[in-house]
Design an enzyme around this catalytic site. Structure first.
Site, mmCIF file in Angstrom:
data_model
loop_
_atom_site.group_PDB
_atom_site.id
_atom_site.type_symbol
_atom_site.label_atom_id
_atom_site.label_comp_id
_atom_site.label_asym_id
_atom_site.label_seq_id
_atom_site.Cartn_x
_atom_site.Cartn_y
_atom_site.Cartn_z
ATOM 1 C CB CYS A 1 -9.697 20.272 27.858
ATOM 2 S SG CYS A 1 -11.393 20.845 27.908
ATOM 3 N N GLY B 1 -7.152 24.381 32.120
ATOM 4 C CA GLY B 1 -8.572 24.378 32.472
ATOM 5 C C GLY B 1 -8.744 24.468 33.967
ATOM 6 C CG ASN C 1 -7.304 19.582 24.441
ATOM 7 O OD1 ASN C 1 -6.094 19.651 24.298
ATOM 8 N ND2 ASN C 1 -8.064 20.653 24.347
ATOM 9 N N GLY C 2 -10.390 19.676 22.692
ATOM 10 C CA GLY C 2 -10.646 20.127 21.328
ATOM 11 C C GLY C 2 -12.120 20.428 21.144
ATOM 12 C CE1 TYR D 1 -2.826 33.782 27.736
ATOM 13 C CE2 TYR D 1 -4.185 31.893 27.203
ATOM 14 C CZ TYR D 1 -3.866 32.923 28.051
ATOM 15 O OH TYR D 1 -4.554 33.082 29.202
HETATM 16 P P1 AMP Z 1 -8.256 41.063 25.433
HETATM 17 O O1 AMP Z 1 -8.339 41.957 26.612
HETATM 18 O O2 AMP Z 1 -9.605 40.486 25.075
HETATM 19 O O3 AMP Z 1 -7.584 41.700 24.251
HETATM 20 O O4 AMP Z 1 -7.408 39.798 25.857
HETATM 21 C C1 AMP Z 1 -6.064 39.675 25.587
HETATM 22 C C2 AMP Z 1 -5.373 39.039 26.750
HETATM 23 O O5 AMP Z 1 -5.967 37.781 27.060
HETATM 24 C C3 AMP Z 1 -3.915 38.801 26.463
HETATM 25 O O6 AMP Z 1 -3.188 39.286 27.569
HETATM 26 C C4 AMP Z 1 -3.752 37.313 26.338
HETATM 27 O O7 AMP Z 1 -2.646 36.847 27.067
HETATM 28 C C5 AMP Z 1 -5.015 36.734 26.911
HETATM 29 N N1 AMP Z 1 -5.640 35.760 25.980
HETATM 30 C C6 AMP Z 1 -5.644 35.740 24.665
HETATM 31 N N2 AMP Z 1 -6.354 34.703 24.184
HETATM 32 C C7 AMP Z 1 -6.817 34.047 25.227
HETATM 33 C C8 AMP Z 1 -7.628 32.885 25.397
HETATM 34 N N3 AMP Z 1 -8.135 32.210 24.369
HETATM 35 N N4 AMP Z 1 -7.896 32.503 26.646
HETATM 36 C C9 AMP Z 1 -7.424 33.201 27.686
HETATM 37 N N5 AMP Z 1 -6.691 34.306 27.612
HETATM 38 C C10 AMP Z 1 -6.371 34.727 26.391
#
Ligand code: AMP
Length: 497
Positions: free
Chosen positions: A9, A35, A109-110, A261
């Site tokens: 958020c 979000g 947010n949280g 990220y």
């Molecule tokens: P995965 O395919 O599940 O290993 O997702 C990793 C990818 O998702 C990486 O490219 C990250 O940039 C992105 N990512 C990691 N954590 C999150 C998150 N909590 N929300 C959205 N994207 C994420």
């Protein structure tokens, strides 16, 4: 693509500007990355709170006429991705009530870690909930009758709720920013000159925002970060700050994943520029996991800055061989099973000529389930890359986040269940290197004890009742038929697996 965890958020609030709703709209635009499921604005002219919210992106939810229907000198805005409660308009924020204590709007947010228990207690006392989000619990607690003023009430509420919360709360003619005592989530205070002196405070409008990029867009100046535990109240009388936790030994627990990220690279989070921290992470990664290669290729956009740092420190050529399509929205029709490979290419396409015959270091910010990394490695190999070395600018994710980041359960977290070697094998990479925990913290330039790194270590800084499930509120509906004592006993038996 759909199985990726997504963002959570973003918060924005402004007090003391004649165009409060319009500025909030722009502030939310800057925070859109936090979000994309719903957006909402509540504005007040000092007498009435008016709200508009809807599902979708800020630009889809608001237009000129809607903003005109939100008059007043203070406004609160929220963009949401569901980390608690399902994606539905009833759960969109700000949440607003009209109660004995006046009209109150809240943006959160949280994630609260004792939400189910608090909600059960409130329901036993007769509360009727309208949503399935944990944020509504805070609203109910705030609305309860009592003798204290807003700040005292809020302090009492903060002693009941546990977990992560940055809040912006709005009354008819006041705005309050709050950070939880651990400081998990960011929240900054800014200000800008306002022409109409009667609207502002000493000629200034004051702003709360999740990230400084929202201040930049509306040309507000950054004043400071809210301290963990701090309550900042703004009304006609000025800006008042109270920190009930000041002087206590409460450890700070800033979320390190904001740097890895979540946050926008142009924001300063916890007073450090995000892009610079990511470059430092890439540099550190190059020192920790060097490899003879020809190119460093980022997975855009999340791996871009760390890849720059890696290239700089290693002397390898930086190459944007993956090109991202920025226009994929929620309307994108997921390909059927038969043609599912299109899905991967819709978001990123590879300039094959650039990698053919090359030894490539491919850099992403994190591996969660491993599907993204695997597909990038496969694409590079199919294009004729001679070697593919995967580098990740944070340590292996092994634990779910209880504080608002949407990670899957341990069962689905690749690194929770596999050795480094079996992950490398699954990805199909020639080598694999993750940034160390110490290296990541060092890259932030902040002290190690100031961070929450529970998703890497399993050490949760504050109590966590049970493995977080964002649909818990819905599932617990049936549990509400049971007593608080039963719920407490059940929670105590549960462990974070
Ligand atoms: P995965 O395919 O599940 O290993 O997702 C990793 C990818 O998702 C990486 O490219 C990250 O940039 C992105 N990512 C990691 N954590 C999150 C998150 N909590 N929300 C959205 N994207 C994420």
């Amino acid at each position: 693509m759909n199985q990726h965890p997504r963002h959570y958020c973003g918060l924005f609030g402004i007090y003391g500007h004649p165009n409060a709703a319009e500025l909030t709209y722009y502030g939310l635009y800057a925070l859109q990355h936090r979000g994309q499921e719903s957006a909402g604005i509540t504005a007040s002219d000092g007498v009435d709170l008016r709200t508009h919210k809807g599902m979708g992106l800020v630009g889809q939810v608001f237009d000129k006429n809607i903003l005109r229907s939100l008059p007043g000198h203070l406004a609160l805005g929220h963009v949401r991705y569901s980390t608690t409660g399902s994606s539905h308009i009833k759960n969109a924020q700000p949440l607003v009530v009209d109660c004995a204590r006046g009209q109150i709007a809240i943006g959160h947010n949280g994630n609260l870690t004792n939400a189910a228990r608090l909600r059960a207690e409130l329901e036993e006392q007769g509360s009727i909930f309208q949503t399935t989000v944990d944020s509504e619990i805070i609203l109910h607690l705030l609305a309860q009758p009592g003798n204290g003023d807003r700040i005292h009430t809020l302090e009492a509420v903060m002693r009941k709720i546990q977990g992560a919360y940055s809040l912006v709360i709005m009354g008819e003619d006041e705005m309050i920013g709050v950070r939880d005592p651990f400081g998990f989530r960011p929240l900054v205070l800014g200000r800008m000159k306002t022409n109409l002196a009667e609207d502002g405070v000493d000629g200034f409008a004051y702003v709360f925002a999740s990230e400084t990029c929202a201040l930049d867009l509306i040309q507000a100046e950054y004043v400071r970060d809210l301290e963990p535990g701090e309550i900042v109240l703004i009304n006609k009388d000025g800006v008042r700050s109270v920190n009930p936790w000041a002087g206590t030994q409460q450890p700070h627990s800033f979320c390190v994943f904001e740097y890895v990220y979540f946050a926008r690279p142009d924001s300063n989070i916890f007073q450090k520029n995000v892009a610079q921290v990511r470059i430092n992470m890439g540099r550190q990664l190059a020192h920790e996991h060097p490899v003879p290669a020809d190119l460093v290729v980022p997975v855009p956009d999340s791996g871009t800055w760390a890849a720059l740092g890696y290239a700089e420190a290693s002397g390898l050529r930086y190459c944007n061989a993956f090109v991202r399509n920025h226009y994929i929205g929620r309307t994108f029709i997921q390909p059927s099973q038969l043609i599912r490979d299109f899905g991967v290419r819709v978001k990123l396409n590879l300039i094959e000529d650039m990698v053919r015959g090359q030894r490539v270091v491919v850099l992403d910010d994190s591996i969660v389930r491993g599907t993204t990394a695997r597909s990038r490695v496969t694409t590079l190999r199919e294009a004729g890359a001679k070697e593919v070395h995967m580098r990740v600018s944070c340590p292996p994710h092994q634990w779910p986040c209880a504080y608002g980041i949407d990670f899957p359960t341990r069962k689905e977290l690749m690194a929770a269940n596999n050795s480094l070697e079996s992950i490398r094998e699954f990805l199909g990479a020639d080598s694999l290197g993750y940034l160390s925990l110490d290296g990541m913290i060092q890259a932030t330039g902040l002290p190690a004890k100031g961070f929450c790194s529970a998703c890497y270590t399993g050490q949760y800084p504050s109590p966590v009742d049970s493995e977080h499930d964002k649909l818990e509120m819905e599932q617990r509906r049936s549990r509400y038929r049971r007593s608080v004592a039963e719920l407490v006993a059940e929670d105590q038996q549960k462990k974070l697996l």
